[in-house]
Each structure stands twice: as structure tokens, then as C-alpha cells.
Design a protein around this motif. Structure first.
Motif, PDB file in Angstrom:
ATOM      1  N   TYR B  20       0.838  -1.207   0.000  1.00 54.10           N
ATOM      2  CA  TYR B  20       0.000   0.000   0.000  1.00 54.10           C
ATOM      3  C   TYR B  20       0.876   1.262   0.000  1.00 54.10           C
ATOM      4  O   TYR B  20       0.647   2.194  -0.792  1.00 54.10           O
ATOM      5  N   GLY B  21       1.892   1.271   0.865  1.00 61.16           N
ATOM      6  CA  GLY B  21       2.777   2.445   0.942  1.00 61.16           C
ATOM      7  C   GLY B  21       3.568   2.644  -0.336  1.00 61.16           C
ATOM      8  O   GLY B  21       3.739   3.774  -0.795  1.00 61.16           O
ATOM      9  N   ILE B  23       2.725   1.878  -3.358  1.00 59.91           N
ATOM     10  CA  ILE B  23       1.887   2.368  -4.465  1.00 59.91           C
ATOM     11  C   ILE B  23       1.501   3.837  -4.253  1.00 59.91           C
ATOM     12  O   ILE B  23       1.514   4.632  -5.194  1.00 59.91           O
ATOM     13  N   THR B  24       1.196   4.207  -3.012  1.00 60.92           N
ATOM     14  CA  THR B  24       0.611   5.541  -2.802  1.00 60.92           C
ATOM     15  C   THR B  24       1.637   6.656  -2.604  1.00 60.92           C
ATOM     16  O   THR B  24       1.311   7.817  -2.841  1.00 60.92           O
ATOM     17  N   ARG B  25       2.842   6.355  -2.150  1.00 58.85           N
ATOM     18  CA  ARG B  25       3.805   7.442  -1.854  1.00 58.85           C
ATOM     19  C   ARG B  25       4.517   7.904  -3.112  1.00 58.85           C
ATOM     20  O   ARG B  25       4.698   7.112  -4.055  1.00 58.85           O
TER      21      ARG B  25
END
Lengths: 167, 101
Positions: B20-21, B23-25
Motif C-alpha cells: 500500500y505504501g 503504491i501511494t507514496r
């Protein structure tokens, strides 16, 4: 006390702290606090390794991974300007992908639901222990890893040193 | 009574948070730290699975080598980030894509 064995309490405490610190690494706005959370995640993971019986791997994790690598990130993070967080349009997709991966891993490892952890410590220097197997069977990867660490040290010093001003 | 599966579920959750981190950062260092979270989850799964196998020492050796290589990787990536920041004054990967070439 027999209903709540000490292993279960230790496991619950460190697994919850590992999950919380990994969330903090990803979600905290400050780079420094994220790096600090990564250090605490490494320590929680080391405690779980020790619970699995790998005491020496836990020591190695704390000394090499947390003590050297994560501290390197922590001190490097102070060099960078903090970037203000921006809205990421992929947040919903990322949550979906993460949940899908967790569910897939949980389904793949479902047969291990029956395997009970016996309280045995993995030996270090006895026959079949970590050190003997490493030196006898895995000496070449060990050599390569040692060279990689030395090369990284030299590369880090070369890249991070201050440029000389030519007059 | 502890089962191996509880360690594997913990490792899966840590790995998922890392994905998740990642992909989003958009900050390069944040992406590196998310990859390290994924590495920690994978390492826990490796040791839990090797504990369930007949020869747990071999899994331990793989973990030793993986931790050392992760330390090398962190050294390389952080040095690259320092170098890029010195030249471009940013480590935002979206901005870096715009300034490529």
C-alpha cells in the motif's frame, strides 16, 4: 496463567507493535518519524524471530539491520527537505491490492494452520547449526555478501561526500 | 499454544501495508521505506516457514544473507537519493519523471 501462556502474550504484543509501526512508516508525514518507526518495526520483527527460535538471527537483525541500515536512513532523512503530502488518486486501488495480497497469502499458507510451534532454539555452532552450515555449505554466498557490504560502504562514502569547490 | 500460521498472517499483513505504501507514496525515501516494510514481512514469512521445515538452519542462513543484502540495498538507494536531491533539489518521483533527460 495456563490459559494465557507467556509465548502467546509476547507474540501478541510484538505482532501488534510490528503492524502498528509498519502503518506508521507508511502513513507518518515526517520522514524522520517514518525512519524511526522502521527501526521499531525491525526490533519487533527481531523479537518475533527470537520467539521462532532464531536467537542469533534476531541479534543480527538488531545489530546490522536496525543498528546500521535503518540508522543510515534516519540520519539521511534529516538532509532532505520535507515534501508536503499530496492527494494520491490511487489510494482506493492500493488498499484493494493490499487486501487482495493479504487474502491470497493467507489462503496459500492455510495448511500451516495445524503446525504447532515447538519451543526449540536453532543451534549456532553444533552439527547442523547455523554457523557450521554457513561455513561448510554456504561459504561462497557469505563471501559475496561480505564483499557487497564493503562495496556499499565505499560507494556510500563516495556518493555522499561533499564536492570540492574548484577555484 | 502458538501455530506457525499466526506468524504467517502477521507477515502477510506487514507485506500488504508495504505494498500500500509503495503504491501511494511519491517521495523516493518513503517508497524505499515501504519496500523495507515489505522486506520485513517477507523475512518473517521465510523464518516461520523454515521453522516448519525439516532443516531450519538453512532458512536461517538465507535470512542472514537477505538481511545483509537489504543493508547493502539501503546504502545504495539512500546514496542515490542524496545524489539526486543534490542535483535536482527534489526526491519526488513525479517531479523527477518530468525533469528526466
Amino acid at each position: 496463567m495456563s490459559q494465557f501462556p507467556i509465548e502467546l502474550i509476547v507474540f501478541s504484543a510484538f505482532s501488534i507493535s510490528a503492524i502498528v509501526f509498519s502503518l506508521l512508516v507508511v502513513e507518518h508525514k515526517s520522514l524522520v518519524y517514518s525512519a524511526l518507526s522502521l527501526a521499531f518495526l525491525g526490533i519487533s520483527n527481531a523479537a518475533l524471530f527470537a520467539l521462532l527460535g532464531f536467537d542469533y538471527i534476531a541479534l543480527f537483525q538488531i545489530s546490522v539491520y536496525v543498528g546500521a541500515a535503518v540508522m543510515f536512513i534516519l540520519f539521511s532523512a534529516t538532509l532532505f527537505r520535507e515534501i508536503p503530502p499530496t492527494e494520491v488518486p490511487m489510494r482506493a486501488a492500493a488498499i484493494g491490492i493490499a487486501i487482495l495480497v493479504i487474502a491470497a497469502i493467507a489462503a496459500i499458507f492455510l495448511p500451516y494452520n495445524e503446525v504447532v510451534l515447538s519451543p526449540v532454539s536453532i543451534p549456532w555452532d553444533k552439527e547442523g547449526g547455523l554457523a557450521r552450515t554457513l561455513v561448510q555449505s554456504y561459504w561462497f554466498p557469505f563471501l559475496v555478501v561480505a564483499l557487497a557490504l564493503i562495496t556499499t560502504l565505499i560507494e556510500g562514502i563516495t556518493l555522499a561526500r561533499r564536492e570540492e569547490v574548484v577555484e | 499454544m502458538l501455530v506457525i500460521y499466526s506468524f504467517l498472517i502477521t507477515s502477510a499483513v506487514i507485506f500488504g501495508i508495504g505494498i500500500y505504501g509503495f503504491i501511494t507514496r511519491r517521495n523516493m525515501l518513503k517508497m524505499l521505506m515501504s519496500a523495507e516494510v515489505m522486506f520485513n514481512g517477507a523475512l518473517l514469512a521465510l523464518l516461520a516457514l523454515s521453522r516448519a521445515s525439516m532443516v531450519p538452519a538453512k532458512g536461517g542462513i538465507l535470512a542472514l544473507i537477505a538481511i545483509s543484502l537489504a543493508a547493502s540495498e539501503i546504502g545504495v538507494m539512500v546514496s542515490l537519493a542524496i545524489l539526486i536531491f543534490r542535483i535536482k533539489r527534489t526526491i519526488d518521483v513525479y517531479e523527477l519523471r518530468r525533469h528526466r533527460g
